[in-house]
Motif scaffolding. Structure first.
Motif, short mmCIF file in Angstrom:
data_model
loop_
_atom_site.label_atom_id
_atom_site.label_comp_id
_atom_site.label_asym_id
_atom_site.label_seq_id
_atom_site.Cartn_x
_atom_site.Cartn_y
_atom_site.Cartn_z
N ILE A 1 55.89 30.71 34.67
CA ILE A 1 56.97 31.59 35.13
C ILE A 1 57.64 30.97 36.35
O ILE A 1 58.87 30.88 36.45
N SER A 2 56.82 30.50 37.28
CA SER A 2 57.35 29.87 38.49
C SER A 2 58.18 28.65 38.13
O SER A 2 59.25 28.40 38.68
N ARG A 3 57.66 27.87 37.19
CA ARG A 3 58.33 26.63 36.78
C ARG A 3 59.70 26.93 36.16
O ARG A 3 60.65 26.14 36.31
N ALA A 4 59.82 28.08 35.50
CA ALA A 4 61.11 28.47 34.94
C ALA A 4 62.05 28.98 36.04
O ALA A 4 63.19 29.33 35.77
N GLY A 5 61.54 29.03 37.27
CA GLY A 5 62.36 29.42 38.41
C GLY A 5 62.27 30.90 38.74
O GLY A 5 62.86 31.37 39.70
N ALA A 6 61.53 31.66 37.90
CA ALA A 6 61.46 33.11 38.11
C ALA A 6 60.26 33.48 38.97
O ALA A 6 59.45 32.63 39.34
N ARG A 7 60.15 34.76 39.26
CA ARG A 7 59.08 35.26 40.10
C ARG A 7 58.08 36.01 39.21
O ARG A 7 58.46 36.95 38.50
N PRO A 8 56.81 35.58 39.25
CA PRO A 8 55.83 36.35 38.49
C PRO A 8 55.54 37.67 39.18
O PRO A 8 55.34 37.70 40.40
N VAL A 9 55.54 38.74 38.41
CA VAL A 9 55.19 40.06 38.94
C VAL A 9 53.91 40.47 38.20
O VAL A 9 53.91 40.57 36.97
N PHE A 10 52.84 40.69 38.96
CA PHE A 10 51.55 40.94 38.32
C PHE A 10 51.29 42.43 38.16
O PHE A 10 51.25 43.18 39.13
N ALA A 11 51.13 42.83 36.89
CA ALA A 11 50.73 44.21 36.59
C ALA A 11 49.23 44.21 36.36
O ALA A 11 48.61 43.15 36.20
N ASP A 12 48.64 45.40 36.33
CA ASP A 12 47.18 45.48 36.20
C ASP A 12 46.77 45.43 34.73
O ASP A 12 47.60 45.47 33.82
N VAL A 13 45.45 45.35 34.51
CA VAL A 13 44.91 45.24 33.15
C VAL A 13 44.27 46.56 32.72
O VAL A 13 43.94 47.41 33.55
N GLU A 14 44.11 46.70 31.40
CA GLU A 14 43.35 47.82 30.84
C GLU A 14 41.90 47.68 31.29
O GLU A 14 41.37 46.57 31.28
N ARG A 15 41.25 48.81 31.58
CA ARG A 15 39.88 48.74 32.07
C ARG A 15 38.92 48.13 31.03
O ARG A 15 38.04 47.36 31.36
N GLU A 16 39.14 48.46 29.74
CA GLU A 16 38.16 48.00 28.74
C GLU A 16 38.46 46.60 28.19
O GLU A 16 37.61 45.72 28.21
N GLY A 17 39.68 46.43 27.71
CA GLY A 17 40.01 45.15 27.06
C GLY A 17 40.42 44.06 28.04
O GLY A 17 40.51 42.90 27.67
N LEU A 18 40.71 44.44 29.27
CA LEU A 18 41.13 43.51 30.33
C LEU A 18 42.43 42.75 30.01
O LEU A 18 42.70 41.71 30.60
N THR A 19 43.23 43.29 29.07
CA THR A 19 44.55 42.70 28.83
C THR A 19 45.61 43.57 29.52
O THR A 19 45.33 44.70 29.94
N LEU B 1 43.92 37.61 26.06
CA LEU B 1 42.81 37.06 26.83
C LEU B 1 41.52 37.02 26.01
O LEU B 1 41.17 38.01 25.35
N TYR B 2 40.83 35.90 26.09
CA TYR B 2 39.54 35.67 25.41
C TYR B 2 39.67 35.68 23.88
O TYR B 2 38.66 35.74 23.17
N GLY B 3 40.91 35.70 23.36
CA GLY B 3 41.09 35.77 21.91
C GLY B 3 41.24 37.20 21.41
O GLY B 3 41.32 37.43 20.20
N ASN B 4 41.30 38.17 22.35
CA ASN B 4 41.52 39.58 21.99
C ASN B 4 43.02 39.88 22.06
O ASN B 4 43.63 39.70 23.10
N VAL B 5 43.57 40.33 20.95
CA VAL B 5 45.02 40.60 20.93
C VAL B 5 45.30 41.84 21.78
O VAL B 5 44.58 42.84 21.68
N CYS B 6 46.32 41.76 22.65
CA CYS B 6 46.58 42.94 23.49
C CYS B 6 47.33 44.01 22.72
O CYS B 6 47.67 43.83 21.55
#
Ligand SMILES: Cc1ncc(COP(=O)(O)O)c(C=O)c1O
Length: 372
Positions: free
Chosen positions: A99-117, A139-144
């Motif tokens: 995202i940074s390389r594309a010049g944009a700003r990464p905005v981090f949202a939180d993850v689901e408690r169970e699946g962590l996606t 993440l980890y091969g689990n589809v979000c």
């Protein structure tokens, strides 16, 4: 000779995989060497065609890495400086670096408690007029939860770029990871479910015009030889890696199946242990890239496993919003509480198709002993 079960258990063993298909690997190398053609040729074209079927899309564009697949996707979608892209904080930092390389700003949202996606609810809260894309990670091969994330993106009129770098061949409701968003991005880093013998990546899409633009961008922006329509990248999957990936691709589904069987064995053997496995959605068939659990006394367990010859890793110990590189983003500790909590609790156990059942039994015994 020591039995496999008595030997140390490495986190991953790529030489075992390469031994199992040594003749196919050698054939691929010879074919490319003898052809004398090394960049953008028949091997890349054939691999793109074959991998598009795995990704469930009509087009696939081979590039130099998963990071480049993400960067080029964002670039081709018009993301530019001043824009924001929402992603998860619990991922390989490369997701955000793209995202940074594309010049944009990464905005981090939180993850689901169970699946962590990426949590669709948390992503929705971060949307504003500067938001130009949502970038979830399988993440980890689990589809979000793509239906929920696509709803948030559709409401905002922005595209979803899937980071499927850990999810080759995974599906949700029967539909492949990588085919839901405007683009799906894959990495062929050697340890991935489908790994090159070096770097490689690919962008899957159903958008023909976008695929054409991506083909141009990866090759310096050239439309025809020596005519550069725009200032593109040099990010090409080379013929040698494409040929090696073609040798491995026919094994992908069987390897994924073996990963799922080993994951089931871990779960059965450790039913009584206080581990909480990071689960996929009920309608998903995961790629089981990593075997991850929340583990009480994680760091002490890790030491005990190391002492008994079992190698483990943490994916990932530092949520990306807390990385030194992103200190100035204004997302301090506490801004993604689920991701932060998980980072202190998760542990990845050895999981690769060539792992023996006896090795899983050995890991499970060491874990059970620790908690006893
Ligand atoms: C989730 C995720 N995103 C992006 C990447 C970057 O891929 P690559 O190493 O091919 O650039 C990786 C792998 O390292 C990854 O696991």
């Amino acid at each position: 000779m020591t039995k496999v079960a008595d030997q140390a258990v490495p986190f991953v063993d790529l030489s075992a995989q390469h031994q199992s298909i040594a003749a196919e690997i050698r054939d691929a190398v010879s074919r490319v060497m003898e052809s004398g053609w090394f960049i953008l040729g028949p091997e890349v074209e054939a691999f793109e065609r074959d991998f598009a079927r795995v990704a469930g899309t009509s087009h696939a564009v081979g590039v130099a890495s998963g990071t480049d697949a993400l960067t080029l996707s964002l670039w081709a979608l018009g993301v530019s400086p001043g824009d924001e892209v929402i992603t998860t904080s619990l991922t390989a930092a490369f997701t955000a670096l793209a995202i940074s390389r594309a010049g944009a700003r990464p905005v981090f949202a939180d993850v689901e408690r169970e699946g962590l996606t990426l949590s669709a609810g948390s992503a929705a809260e971060k949307i504003n007029p500067r938001t130009k894309a949502i970038l979830p990670v399988h993440l980890y091969g689990n589809v979000c939860d793509l239906p929920a994330l696509l709803k948030v993106a559709d409401r905002a009129g922005i595209p979803v770029v899937e980071d499927a770098c850990q999810a080759h061949g995974a599906t949700l409701g029967g539909r492949p990871a990588g085919s839901w968003g405007t683009t799906g991005c894959f990495s062929f880093y050697p340890t991935k479910n489908l790994g090159a013998l070096g770097d490689g990546g690919l962008i899957a899409t159903n958008d023909e015009a976008l695929a054409g633009r991506l083909r141009r961008l990866r090759n310096g922006g050239q439309e025809n030889r020596y005519v550069h329509q725009e200032a593109g990248f040099n990010s090409r999957l080379d013929e040698m890696q494409a040929a090696l990936l073609r040798a491995k691709l026919p094994h992908l589904y069987a390897w994924n199946e073996r990963r799922r069987a080993l994951a089931a064995l871990y779960r059965a053997l450790l039913e009584k242990a206080p581990l909480v496995w990071v689960d996929s959605l009920p309608t998903a068939e995961p790629a089981c890239h990593l075997m991850v659990a929340r583990a009480p006394e994680r760091d002490r367990l890790r030491e005990a496993l190391r002492d008994s010859g079992v190698q483990t890793l943490i994916h990932y110990p530092i949520p990306v919003h807390l990385q030194p590189a992103y200190r100035d983003l204004g997302q301090p500790k506490g801004s993604c509480p689920e991701a932060e909590r998980a980072a202190g609790e998760i542990l990845s156990l050895p999981l690769y198709p060539e792992l023996h059942d006896s090795q899983v039994e050995r890991v499970a015994r060491a874990i059970s002993k620790f908690y006893r």
